[in-house]
Design a protein around this motif. Structure first.
Motif, PDB file in Angstrom:
ATOM      1  N   PRO A   1       5.050   1.561  14.071  1.00  0.00           N
ATOM      2  CA  PRO A   1       4.907   0.690  13.984  1.00  0.00           C
ATOM      3  C   PRO A   1       5.503  -1.048  15.034  1.00  0.00           C
ATOM      4  O   PRO A   1       6.366  -1.162  14.807  1.00  0.00           O
ATOM      5  N   ARG A   2       4.573  -1.505  14.217  1.00  0.00           N
ATOM      6  CA  ARG A   2       5.064  -3.185  15.058  1.00  0.00           C
ATOM      7  C   ARG A   2       4.147  -4.013  14.050  1.00  0.00           C
ATOM      8  O   ARG A   2       2.872  -4.765  14.488  1.00  0.00           O
ATOM      9  N   ILE A   3       5.079  -5.646  14.023  1.00  0.00           N
ATOM     10  CA  ILE A   3       5.235  -6.356  13.391  1.00  0.00           C
ATOM     11  C   ILE A   3       5.505  -7.671  14.487  1.00  0.00           C
ATOM     12  O   ILE A   3       5.975  -7.665  14.497  1.00  0.00           O
ATOM     13  N   VAL A   4       4.404  -8.880  14.967  1.00  0.00           N
ATOM     14  CA  VAL A   4       4.522  -9.686  15.673  1.00  0.00           C
ATOM     15  C   VAL A   4       3.874 -10.667  14.677  1.00  0.00           C
ATOM     16  O   VAL A   4       2.734 -11.272  14.126  1.00  0.00           O
ATOM     17  N   ASN A   5       4.490 -11.924  14.523  1.00  0.00           N
ATOM     18  CA  ASN A   5       4.413 -12.996  14.046  1.00  0.00           C
ATOM     19  C   ASN A   5       4.389 -14.160  14.698  1.00  0.00           C
ATOM     20  O   ASN A   5       5.540 -14.565  15.617  1.00  0.00           O
ATOM     21  N   VAL A   6       3.355 -14.660  15.259  1.00  0.00           N
ATOM     22  CA  VAL A   6       3.022 -15.802  16.444  1.00  0.00           C
ATOM     23  C   VAL A   6       3.713 -17.171  14.989  1.00  0.00           C
ATOM     24  O   VAL A   6       3.261 -17.878  14.932  1.00  0.00           O
ATOM     25  N   SER A   7       4.502 -17.541  16.448  1.00  0.00           N
ATOM     26  CA  SER A   7       5.386 -19.131  16.022  1.00  0.00           C
ATOM     27  C   SER A   7       5.361 -19.926  17.027  1.00  0.00           C
ATOM     28  O   SER A   7       4.092 -19.748  17.817  1.00  0.00           O
ATOM     29  N   SER A   8       6.439 -20.735  17.051  1.00  0.00           N
ATOM     30  CA  SER A   8       6.395 -21.858  18.176  1.00  0.00           C
ATOM     31  C   SER A   8       7.236 -22.323  18.594  1.00  0.00           C
ATOM     32  O   SER A   8       8.722 -21.981  17.749  1.00  0.00           O
TER      33      SER A   8
ATOM     34  N   ALA B   1      -4.810  -1.920  16.246  1.00  0.00           N
ATOM     35  CA  ALA B   1      -4.165  -3.393  15.709  1.00  0.00           C
ATOM     36  C   ALA B   1      -4.674  -3.821  15.359  1.00  0.00           C
ATOM     37  O   ALA B   1      -6.470  -3.561  15.621  1.00  0.00           O
ATOM     38  N   LEU B   2      -4.838  -4.633  14.372  1.00  0.00           N
ATOM     39  CA  LEU B   2      -5.291  -5.257  13.873  1.00  0.00           C
ATOM     40  C   LEU B   2      -4.492  -6.856  14.568  1.00  0.00           C
ATOM     41  O   LEU B   2      -3.607  -7.238  14.822  1.00  0.00           O
TER      42      LEU B   2
ATOM     43  N   ARG C   1     -11.626   2.571   8.347  1.00  0.00           N
ATOM     44  CA  ARG C   1     -12.016   2.644  10.200  1.00  0.00           C
ATOM     45  C   ARG C   1     -11.046   2.672  11.240  1.00  0.00           C
ATOM     46  O   ARG C   1     -11.203   3.948  12.107  1.00  0.00           O
ATOM     47  N   LEU C   2      -9.667   3.251  10.804  1.00  0.00           N
ATOM     48  CA  LEU C   2      -8.389   3.199  11.510  1.00  0.00           C
ATOM     49  C   LEU C   2      -7.954   4.345  10.856  1.00  0.00           C
ATOM     50  O   LEU C   2      -6.953   4.904  11.959  1.00  0.00           O
ATOM     51  N   GLY C   3      -7.714   4.440  10.046  1.00  0.00           N
ATOM     52  CA  GLY C   3      -6.497   4.830   9.198  1.00  0.00           C
ATOM     53  C   GLY C   3      -5.242   4.914   8.863  1.00  0.00           C
ATOM     54  O   GLY C   3      -4.297   5.245   8.604  1.00  0.00           O
ATOM     55  N   ARG C   4      -4.924   4.084  10.148  1.00  0.00           N
ATOM     56  CA  ARG C   4      -3.702   3.543  10.274  1.00  0.00           C
ATOM     57  C   ARG C   4      -3.499   2.503  10.517  1.00  0.00           C
ATOM     58  O   ARG C   4      -4.025   2.471  11.688  1.00  0.00           O
ATOM     59  N   LEU C   5      -2.380   1.836  11.257  1.00  0.00           N
ATOM     60  CA  LEU C   5      -2.305   0.712  11.997  1.00  0.00           C
ATOM     61  C   LEU C   5      -0.694   0.846  13.113  1.00  0.00           C
ATOM     62  O   LEU C   5      -0.285   0.782  11.794  1.00  0.00           O
ATOM     63  N   ASP C   6      -0.786   0.562  13.538  1.00  0.00           N
ATOM     64  CA  ASP C   6       0.123   0.558  14.396  1.00  0.00           C
ATOM     65  C   ASP C   6       1.060  -0.613  14.540  1.00  0.00           C
ATOM     66  O   ASP C   6       1.567  -0.968  15.515  1.00  0.00           O
ATOM     67  N   VAL C   7      -0.114  -1.481  15.286  1.00  0.00           N
ATOM     68  CA  VAL C   7       0.694  -2.966  15.557  1.00  0.00           C
ATOM     69  C   VAL C   7      -0.098  -4.120  14.025  1.00  0.00           C
ATOM     70  O   VAL C   7      -1.458  -4.069  14.208  1.00  0.00           O
ATOM     71  N   LEU C   8       0.884  -5.284  14.013  1.00  0.00           N
ATOM     72  CA  LEU C   8      -0.497  -6.136  13.414  1.00  0.00           C
ATOM     73  C   LEU C   8       0.155  -7.138  13.766  1.00  0.00           C
ATOM     74  O   LEU C   8       1.689  -7.390  14.050  1.00  0.00           O
TER      75      LEU C   8
END
Length: 245
Positions: free
Chosen positions: A139-146, A7-8, A78-85
């Motif tokens: 893969p998952r993308i999460v945008n922190v909103s409000s 994750a990043l 470092r990771l090769g891929r990304l499962d979560v952003l």
């Protein structure tokens, strides 16, 4: 390729972002801690590692193309891929009395600065990381909103929504709309894209005003980051469930 999930989290050196990183780390994710300020980034990584999280720092200024490109290269190395952003980095912009932003007197540069970080920065980071996300099985993308990005809540006179924030609140509405567009574009893939509302959390962002802790504020983002295949996409959620647009 390693089976350890990765994750990043942007803006992960403090507050909600730090707790998202810690929460994912506690679930066994290897976490890239994205932050622009070196000392705070290094301290956050040290604290996470002391808590047993497999973490490393990534210099990341979401408003600068080169910084984001270099961050993507480091994550790939470092990771090769990304499962979560998790796009958590965000700013409120300069405020006036009562933590407000009056649209009738608002400095347009404040609007530009807020949108550059809260919206354009998300596009910049997401597009740079998409090739790595596409290498993930889930893969998952999460945008922190409000919740202030909800037009429904903002326009309801019976709901207490706090001060007028004519730069910050519309930037979150913009981010929510952007989340939907990414979900539509990626609908034929296994990438799920959602927006998370942390609630009013006591951090330096809010002047430490709010009933929720950073860990509580991180919970929805962590849930969306770990959705099972076939879960929702293009949604806007808080702890209690979906938020009206």
């Amino acid at each position: 390729m390693s089976e350890t999930k990765t994750a990043l989290v942007t803006g992960a050196n403090k507050g909600i972002g730090y707790e998202i990183a810690g929460g994912l780390g506690a679930l066994g994710y290897r976490v890239a801690v994205g932050a622009r300020e070196q000392t705070r980034r290094e301290r956050a990584v040290e604290r996470l590692r002391a808590a047993g999280v497999d973490a490393f720092g990534v210099a990341l200024e979401v408003t600068i193309d080169r910084s984001v490109a270099e961050a993507a290269a480091l994550v790939e190395q470092r990771l090769g891929r990304l499962d979560v952003l998790v796009n958590n980095a965000g700013i409120s912009g300069e405020t006036g009395p009562g933590w407000g932003q009056d649209p009738t007197t608002l400095d347009l540069d404040v609007v530009r600065t807020v949108v550059e970080t809260n919206v354009i920065g998300v596009i910049r980071v997401t597009n740079a990381m998409l090739p790595l996300l596409r290498r993930s099985a889930s893969p998952r993308i999460v945008n922190v909103s409000s919740s202030v990005g909800s037009l429904t809540r903002q326009s309801d006179p019976d709901i207490e929504v706090g001060p007028v924030m004519a730069a910050y609140a519309p930037s979150k509405s913009f981010l929510n709309a952007l989340t939907v567009q990414y979900a539509r574009r990626l609908d034929d893939t296994n990438i799920l894209v959602n927006a998370a509302c942390p609630g009013l959390v006591a951090t330096d962002f809010t002047g430490f005003q709010g009933p929720r802790t950073p860990r509580q504020g991180a919970a929805t983002a962590i849930r969306l980051a770990t959705l099972a295949d076939g879960g929702p996409t293009g949604g806007f959620f808080e702890d209690a469930g979906a938020i009206p647009w």
